[in-house]
Design a protein around this motif. Structure first.
Motif, PDB file in Angstrom:
ATOM      1  N   VAL A 108       0.848  -1.188   0.054  1.00 24.28           N
ATOM      2  CA  VAL A 108       0.056  -0.318   0.013  1.00 24.28           C
ATOM      3  C   VAL A 108       0.978   1.133  -0.088  1.00 24.28           C
ATOM      4  N   VAL A 109       0.730   2.142  -1.117  1.00 23.68           N
ATOM      5  CA  VAL A 109       1.480   3.220  -1.284  1.00 23.68           C
ATOM      6  C   VAL A 109       0.782   4.316  -1.260  1.00 23.68           C
ATOM      7  N   LEU A 110       0.545   5.202   0.064  1.00 22.13           N
ATOM      8  CA  LEU A 110      -0.385   5.964   0.213  1.00 22.13           C
ATOM      9  C   LEU A 110       0.042   7.629  -0.332  1.00 22.13           C
ATOM     10  N   GLU A 111      -0.707   8.429   0.060  1.00 25.45           N
ATOM     11  CA  GLU A 111      -0.547   9.784  -0.764  1.00 25.45           C
ATOM     12  C   GLU A 111       1.007  10.220  -0.690  1.00 25.45           C
ATOM     13  N   ASN A 112       1.376  10.544  -1.872  1.00 24.99           N
ATOM     14  CA  ASN A 112       2.743  11.261  -1.984  1.00 24.99           C
ATOM     15  C   ASN A 112       3.968  10.315  -1.610  1.00 24.99           C
ATOM     16  N   ALA A 113       3.663   8.943  -1.397  1.00 22.17           N
ATOM     17  CA  ALA A 113       4.686   8.112  -1.336  1.00 22.17           C
ATOM     18  C   ALA A 113       5.372   7.696  -2.356  1.00 22.17           C
ATOM     19  N   GLU A 114       6.534   7.156  -1.990  1.00 25.00           N
ATOM     20  CA  GLU A 114       7.331   6.517  -3.442  1.00 25.00           C
ATOM     21  C   GLU A 114       7.935   5.098  -2.695  1.00 25.00           C
ATOM     22  N   LEU A 115       7.828   4.378  -3.760  1.00 24.84           N
ATOM     23  CA  LEU A 115       8.471   2.940  -3.110  1.00 24.84           C
ATOM     24  C   LEU A 115       9.258   2.353  -4.376  1.00 24.84           C
ATOM     25  N   TRP A 116      10.487   1.924  -4.306  1.00 25.54           N
ATOM     26  CA  TRP A 116      11.191   1.311  -5.056  1.00 25.54           C
ATOM     27  C   TRP A 116      11.341  -0.293  -4.816  1.00 25.54           C
ATOM     28  N   HIS A 117      10.941  -1.208  -5.700  1.00 22.75           N
ATOM     29  CA  HIS A 117      10.832  -2.577  -5.163  1.00 22.75           C
ATOM     30  C   HIS A 117      11.537  -3.354  -6.312  1.00 22.75           C
ATOM     31  N   TYR A 118      12.561  -4.157  -5.882  1.00 14.96           N
ATOM     32  CA  TYR A 118      13.579  -5.176  -6.614  1.00 14.96           C
ATOM     33  C   TYR A 118      13.194  -6.654  -6.345  1.00 14.96           C
ATOM     34  N   ASN A 119      12.827  -7.253  -7.039  1.00 17.28           N
ATOM     35  CA  ASN A 119      12.724  -8.728  -6.764  1.00 17.28           C
ATOM     36  C   ASN A 119      13.575  -9.630  -7.732  1.00 17.28           C
ATOM     37  N   ILE A 120      14.805 -10.201  -7.104  1.00 11.78           N
ATOM     38  CA  ILE A 120      15.617 -10.896  -7.873  1.00 11.78           C
ATOM     39  C   ILE A 120      15.487 -12.255  -7.480  1.00 11.78           C
ATOM     40  N   GLN A 121      14.981 -13.015  -8.635  1.00 12.11           N
ATOM     41  CA  GLN A 121      14.766 -14.427  -8.606  1.00 12.11           C
ATOM     42  C   GLN A 121      15.916 -15.365  -9.128  1.00 12.11           C
ATOM     43  N   GLN A 122      16.396 -16.374  -8.118  1.00  9.00           N
ATOM     44  CA  GLN A 122      17.300 -17.131  -8.598  1.00  9.00           C
ATOM     45  C   GLN A 122      17.515 -18.179  -7.636  1.00  9.00           C
ATOM     46  N   GLY A 123      17.173 -19.390  -8.220  1.00  8.70           N
ATOM     47  CA  GLY A 123      17.053 -20.608  -6.978  1.00  8.70           C
ATOM     48  C   GLY A 123      17.762 -21.792  -7.532  1.00  8.70           C
ATOM     49  N   ALA A 124      17.757 -23.021  -6.615  1.00  7.25           N
ATOM     50  CA  ALA A 124      18.367 -24.062  -7.167  1.00  7.25           C
ATOM     51  C   ALA A 124      17.547 -24.825  -8.059  1.00  7.25           C
ATOM     52  N   GLU A 125      17.926 -26.102  -8.638  1.00  2.00           N
ATOM     53  CA  GLU A 125      17.207 -26.760  -9.528  1.00  2.00           C
ATOM     54  C   GLU A 125      15.802 -27.380  -8.900  1.00  2.00           C
ATOM     55  N   SER A 126      15.894 -27.399  -7.527  1.00  2.00           N
ATOM     56  CA  SER A 126      14.915 -28.265  -6.801  1.00  2.00           C
ATOM     57  C   SER A 126      14.011 -26.969  -6.266  1.00  2.00           C
ATOM     58  N   PHE A 127      13.952 -25.790  -6.753  1.00  2.00           N
ATOM     59  CA  PHE A 127      13.162 -24.775  -6.061  1.00  2.00           C
ATOM     60  C   PHE A 127      12.098 -24.334  -7.179  1.00  2.00           C
ATOM     61  N   ARG A 128      10.749 -24.195  -6.799  1.00  2.00           N
ATOM     62  CA  ARG A 128       9.550 -23.723  -7.614  1.00  2.00           C
ATOM     63  C   ARG A 128       9.136 -22.519  -6.702  1.00  2.00           C
ATOM     64  N   GLU A 129       8.485 -21.651  -7.639  1.00  2.00           N
ATOM     65  CA  GLU A 129       7.896 -20.342  -7.119  1.00  2.00           C
ATOM     66  C   GLU A 129       6.637 -19.900  -7.890  1.00  2.00           C
ATOM     67  N   VAL A 130       5.826 -19.654  -7.249  1.00  2.00           N
ATOM     68  CA  VAL A 130       4.681 -18.738  -7.516  1.00  2.00           C
ATOM     69  C   VAL A 130       4.645 -17.621  -6.701  1.00  2.00           C
ATOM     70  N   HIS A 131       4.796 -16.231  -7.223  1.00  2.00           N
ATOM     71  CA  HIS A 131       4.923 -15.070  -6.391  1.00  2.00           C
ATOM     72  C   HIS A 131       3.706 -14.149  -7.097  1.00  2.00           C
ATOM     73  N   THR A 132       3.101 -13.759  -5.905  1.00  2.00           N
ATOM     74  CA  THR A 132       1.817 -12.677  -6.259  1.00  2.00           C
ATOM     75  C   THR A 132       2.156 -11.452  -5.456  1.00  2.00           C
ATOM     76  N   THR A 133       2.065 -10.443  -6.380  1.00  2.00           N
ATOM     77  CA  THR A 133       2.160  -8.974  -5.733  1.00  2.00           C
ATOM     78  C   THR A 133       0.906  -8.316  -5.983  1.00  2.00           C
ATOM     79  N   ALA A 134       0.310  -7.692  -5.070  1.00  2.00           N
ATOM     80  CA  ALA A 134      -0.668  -6.805  -5.229  1.00  2.00           C
ATOM     81  C   ALA A 134      -0.505  -5.405  -4.527  1.00  2.00           C
TER      82      ALA A 134
END
Length: 294
Positions: free
Chosen positions: A79-105
């Motif tokens: 939630v980014v309220l009035e006049n706020a600022e967010l920089w969001h970085y998501n770096i995805q790098q895992g092993a062969e045995s890793f699975r991911e479903v990532h939901t961002t709202a």
């Protein structure tokens, strides 16, 4: 899967910035998965930036190669309220045995700015990213940038939804993909402009390099517009290396692998150059070069 997370999650990270608070250093969140037996985990996080707050948050994943398959079904609400600022970085790098479903709202309120960068690097066989942004106030700015570099039989899904609810808002979405070997990817991006959202500027672009004989991309950029005073565009491209550019680099004594690495870095520059942390930008460019050289 997001509803399943709601039913099953037991833990997560809550971050709230007070009004008029600006962090002078980024927050780096490292998700570490160390299960020795197959696991299905449900992390859920909530971040709130109050009026005129500003922050930079980096997410990355560590998954030691234990041999046990871990499936992370994570949900992040922002939630980014009035006049706020967010920089969001998501770096995805895992092993062969890793699975991911990532939901961002994400929710944005009046005069807020939200910058979301998603980088998917080889390692994890299956990754799906669901990203939705609801613009609930006027005069907002949204920048969605993505880069996926895939190899072997890796599969990456990116599904984005820009919900323009209020007038006088701006959004710019640019995702780029480099697909090696037999990897494949999916990009689905939708921009919805409501009737009340006049004076909307919304742009969406998906560009891809197919560098494997069996590499495959499925892309579906979409516009759904109910307002009549808007500027909106969307596009998609897929191609291979320019033979002329390769010949130019090879004729100047640059080896084939090094030439490909240079061209992939140049192709990725539109996304990596907008990373506002020099150390992170250098790390990403070095990762791209190492993968291409190997």
């Amino acid at each position: 899967l997001a509803q399943l997370n709601t039913a099953l999650f037991a833990d997560g990270l809550y971050i709230e910035l007070a009004a008029n608070t600006a962090l002078d250093k980024p927050i780096h969140i490292v998700h570490v998965y160390t299960s020795n037996t197959p696991a299905f985990v449900q992390p859920r996080h909530l971040w709130v930036l109050n009026k005129s707050a500003a922050a930079t948050i980096i997410e990355s994943t560590v998954h030691p190669a234990t041999g046990a398959v871990t499936f992370a079904n994570s949900v992040l609400e922002t939630v980014v309220l009035e006049n706020a600022e967010l920089w969001h970085y998501n770096i995805q790098q895992g092993a062969e045995s890793f699975r991911e479903v990532h939901t961002t709202a994400a929710q944005q309120h009046r005069d807020s700015r939200y910058h979301h960068f998603n980088f998917t690097i080889p390692g994890t066989p299956f990754t799906r990213n669901n990203l939705s942004v609801a613009l609930k106030g006027s005069h907002t700015e949204t920048n969605l940038k993505g880069l996926y570099l895939t190899n072997k039989h890796q599969h990456v899904d990116n599904h984005t939804f820009m919900d323009h609810i209020m007038p006088d808002c701006y959004s710019n979405e640019h995702y780029k993909g480099v697909l090696l070997d037999s990897s494949n990817a999916v990009f689905t991006g939708k921009i919805l402009v409501h009737q009340e959202a006049q004076k909307t500027n919304a742009f969406q672009q998906n560009n891809n390099l197919l560098l494997g004989d069996k590499a495959d991309i499925n892309s579906q950029p979409q516009l759904e517009i109910y307002a009549d005073d808007v500027k909106c565009s969307h596009g998609f491209t897929a191609g291979q290396f320019s033979e002329e550019s390769m010949f130019y680099l090879r004729s100047r004594g640059i080896g084939e692998d090094a030439a490909k690495a240079l061209m992939v870095n140049a192709f990725s520059h539109d996304v990596t150059s907008e990373v506002n942390i020099p150390e992170l930008q250098h790390h990403l460019q070095a990762q791209i070069e190492e993968i291409m050289n190997n």
